[in-house]
Design a protein around this motif. Structure first.
Motif, PDB file in Angstrom:
ATOM      1  N   HIS A 292       1.064  -1.021   0.067  1.00 30.05           N
ATOM      2  CA  HIS A 292      -0.113  -0.522  -0.278  1.00 30.05           C
ATOM      3  C   HIS A 292       0.652   1.251  -0.322  1.00 30.05           C
ATOM      4  O   HIS A 292       0.794   1.894  -1.249  1.00 30.05           O
ATOM      5  CB  HIS A 292      -0.750   0.152   1.235  1.00 30.05           C
ATOM      6  CG  HIS A 292      -1.917   1.483   1.458  1.00 30.05           C
ATOM      7  ND1 HIS A 292      -2.792   1.602   1.070  1.00 30.05           N
ATOM      8  CD2 HIS A 292      -1.416   2.314   2.196  1.00 30.05           C
ATOM      9  CE1 HIS A 292      -3.560   2.732   1.751  1.00 30.05           C
ATOM     10  NE2 HIS A 292      -2.321   3.241   1.775  1.00 30.05           N
ATOM     11  N   HIS A 296       1.356   5.176  -2.257  1.00 30.20           N
ATOM     12  CA  HIS A 296       1.567   5.736  -3.157  1.00 30.20           C
ATOM     13  C   HIS A 296       3.086   6.624  -2.915  1.00 30.20           C
ATOM     14  O   HIS A 296       3.658   7.394  -3.346  1.00 30.20           O
ATOM     15  CB  HIS A 296       1.426   6.477  -0.567  1.00 30.20           C
ATOM     16  CG  HIS A 296       0.514   6.139  -0.403  1.00 30.20           C
ATOM     17  ND1 HIS A 296      -0.562   7.313  -0.964  1.00 30.20           N
ATOM     18  CD2 HIS A 296      -0.455   5.296   0.297  1.00 30.20           C
ATOM     19  CE1 HIS A 296      -1.589   6.582  -0.377  1.00 30.20           C
ATOM     20  NE2 HIS A 296      -1.211   6.091   0.403  1.00 30.20           N
ATOM     21  N   GLU A 322      -4.409   8.014  -2.782  1.00 30.32           N
ATOM     22  CA  GLU A 322      -4.921   6.832  -1.949  1.00 30.32           C
ATOM     23  C   GLU A 322      -5.487   5.638  -3.687  1.00 30.32           C
ATOM     24  O   GLU A 322      -4.820   4.165  -3.174  1.00 30.32           O
ATOM     25  CB  GLU A 322      -6.639   6.785  -1.156  1.00 30.32           C
ATOM     26  CG  GLU A 322      -6.522   5.763   0.355  1.00 30.32           C
ATOM     27  CD  GLU A 322      -5.888   5.030   1.060  1.00 30.32           C
ATOM     28  OE1 GLU A 322      -4.561   6.043   0.839  1.00 30.32           O
ATOM     29  OE2 GLU A 322      -5.582   4.351   1.372  1.00 30.32           O
ATOM     30  N   SER A 325      -1.950   3.858  -3.971  1.00 23.05           N
ATOM     31  CA  SER A 325      -1.656   2.740  -2.892  1.00 23.05           C
ATOM     32  C   SER A 325      -2.714   1.232  -2.908  1.00 23.05           C
ATOM     33  O   SER A 325      -1.990   0.004  -2.592  1.00 23.05           O
ATOM     34  CB  SER A 325      -1.395   3.578  -1.285  1.00 23.05           C
ATOM     35  OG  SER A 325      -2.796   4.209  -1.271  1.00 23.05           O
TER      36      SER A 325
END
Ligand code: ZN
Length: 528
Positions: A292, A296, A322, A325
């Motif tokens: 995740h 980013h 977001e 990610s």
């Protein structure tokens, strides 16, 4: 790369230098207002450089700093923040923006000015005393929230939540007294995605996911496997998540991996760092959260270097971030293809998992936790109903349709209605998240919007990249990284959110791709 693309150059004048003298004489795109544009951008680069220095201090605070450093660090950060605020709001910035009002600029430059203008106008509209009051309430509220959560006593936190709601409504009124205050606050996180669109997407999620989760509850399928239960030492997990980062292509020459209590990503296109944390009873959670954060970081590292510290070199807002990610975490890291490639690596590090099959791993990372109350521990599906509850409550609080004292009961009622579970305490109910103690109203929706956007982007990448699934199973992520860099990262803040999505996918931003993905994936997993 432009000569102004490094921190050293933008810092060299010192913070009080007059920007007038620093126009770039080599710029070939001068139009009607070249001096004003260059002077404005010079200021912007300097305030964003201040911000980026604050970012390094923030990273250090969470990763390296000894506990005793807090008083000095708090001062350092608040001083940098007020220097930046002064630069954004001062008369010189206002004058330059006024000079550029009717200027004939290239599309790129107009976009940069649009972004700067928006930031200036918002910052300028709110009195400094109010900003300070919000920040002070935040410190007190945080302490009260920690105590309330530890003691399961909402009453300790309620007066501070009340105060925050009041101050934030006032804040919204200063920005625009004629609009829905929640819509105004939402723009702090998502300035160029209309709340109506966000709201309709969240409503669609609720309507589709409530029955899906109910059907999963009734399904006989159990995806839990005991091969991923046991003891998984943190140092071995660290080696494993480094393997994962190497595999997906994280550039360790421009980044690093550290441990912090909450995983986060921090940096710029030259140096963007990720953190993770380890739960020794669960190796899958560190893998997911590291991938995740990689998503980013990959976005930030893909921003154009020549536009460093200007809007064209900065990411679009929270939901786009977001989306990056969650695309990596969910569409890559929770795919069968990924586990075909990665499971042998896990088994090498943890020989006790030798019996696990790809199907076991795929099931384990996708199992739905029907009885989980905690947002940050939620699976890919129920997660969004945790968000919808928060969204509806904070929206109604800010609009004056819900009283603070009623929050716990409304919270529990909504959990019962949407997720079929009712928290027995406020600690595992409305006191679980830190966001409202900071006075952040409007932040929560961006998490779900990011997931929804991720599905739409991934669908488009699958259409454009030949055999993407096979490539993922081969551990070959070059084409996917390139697709994201080309279609999302390199644009910085040039396009507003919907236009960015539309250019990348050919369609307006909707929940369609996400809901189809959910039906396909979970229908198969749970035999529905
Ligand atoms: Zn994130």
């Amino acid at each position: 790369m432009a000569p102004d693309a490094t921190t050293d150059d933008t810092d060299s004048d010192g913070p009080h230098a007059d920007p007038d003298g620093s126009d770039d004489p080599d710029d070939p795109h001068d139009s009607d207002a070249p001096d004003a544009y260059d002077a404005l951008l010079d200021r912007v680069r300097r305030w964003n450089t201040v911000d980026s220095a604050a970012g390094v201090l923030g990273w250090d605070q969470q990763v390296m700093m000894p506990k005793g450093g807090t008083p000095a660090r708090a001062k350092q950060l608040s001083t940098l923040s007020s220097i930046r605020h002064d630069m954004v709001t001062d008369d010189r910035t206002a004058d330059l923006l006024a000079d550029l009002n009717d200027a004939d600029l290239t599309d790129e430059r107009s976009a940069a000015v649009r972004e700067v203008r928006r930031e200036h106008e918002r910052a300028d509209a709110v009195p400094v005393e109010l900003v300070e009051a919000i920040s002070e309430t935040g410190s007190e509220a945080l302490a009260a929230w920690e105590e309330a959560k530890a003691e399961d006593d909402f009453g300790t936190f309620a007066p501070y939540l009340e105060k925050h709601v009041e101050l934030k409504r006032e804040y919204a009124t200063h920005i625009d007294p004629d609009r829905d205050p929640y819509a105004v606050l939402f723009e702090d996180y998502e300035p160029c995605l209309p709340l109506e669109r966000a709201e309709s997407i969240l409503t669609e999620l609720r309507e589709a996911l409530v029955p899906t989760i109910e059907a999963i509850r009734e399904s006989d399928v159990d995806l839990a496997v005991d091969t991923f239960e046991g003891e998984f030492p943190a140092d071995e997990q660290e080696a494993l998540v480094r393997d994962a980062l190497e595999m997906v292509g994280y550039d360790f020459d421009r980044g690093r991996l550290d441990v912090s209590s909450h995983p986060f990503t921090s940096g710029n296109q030259f140096d963007c760092r990720v953190t993770t944390r380890f739960d020794e009873s669960d190796p899958l959670s560190a893998i997911g959260s590291t991938i995740h954060e990689f998503g980013h970081a990959q976005y930030t590292l893909g921003l154009p270097q020549e536009h460093w510290a200007t809007p064209l070199g900065q990411s679009r807002d929270l939901s786009v971030h977001e989306s990056q990610s969650r695309l990596w975490e969910n569409h890559v890291g929770r795919s069968r293809a990924f586990w075909e490639r990665f499971l042998p690596t896990v088994q090498e590090r943890f020989p006790d998992t030798a019996d696990a099959t790809v199907e076991d791993a795929y099931g384990a990372v996708n199992q739905v936790y029907e009885d989980n109350f905690i947002r940050v521990e939620a699976d890919e599906l129920t997660y969004h109903l945790h968000i919808v509850v928060r969204f509806e409550i904070e929206r109604d609080l800010i609009r004056g349709d819900l009283a603070v004292e009623d929050v716990p009961e409304v919270w529990n009622d909504k959990y019962e209605e949407y997720l079929g579970i009712r928290p027995e305490t406020d600690t595992e109910g409305c006191l679980q998240d830190i966001h409202w103690s900071h006075g952040n109203f409007g932040y929560f929706p961006t998490y779900s919007l990011g997931s929804v956007m991720a599905a739409q982007l991934y669908e488009a990448a699958e259409a454009d990249v030949d055999d993407l699934e096979t490539k993922v199973a081969d551990g070959d992520f070059d084409d996917l990284r390139d697709w994201l860099a080309e279609n999302v990262h390199r644009h910085g803040s040039r396009y507003e959110t919907n236009e960015l999505v539309e250019r990348a996918t050919g369609e307006a931003f909707t929940a369609d791709a996400f809901l189809e993905y959910v039906d396909r994936k979970y229908g198969e997993l749970y035999d529905m």
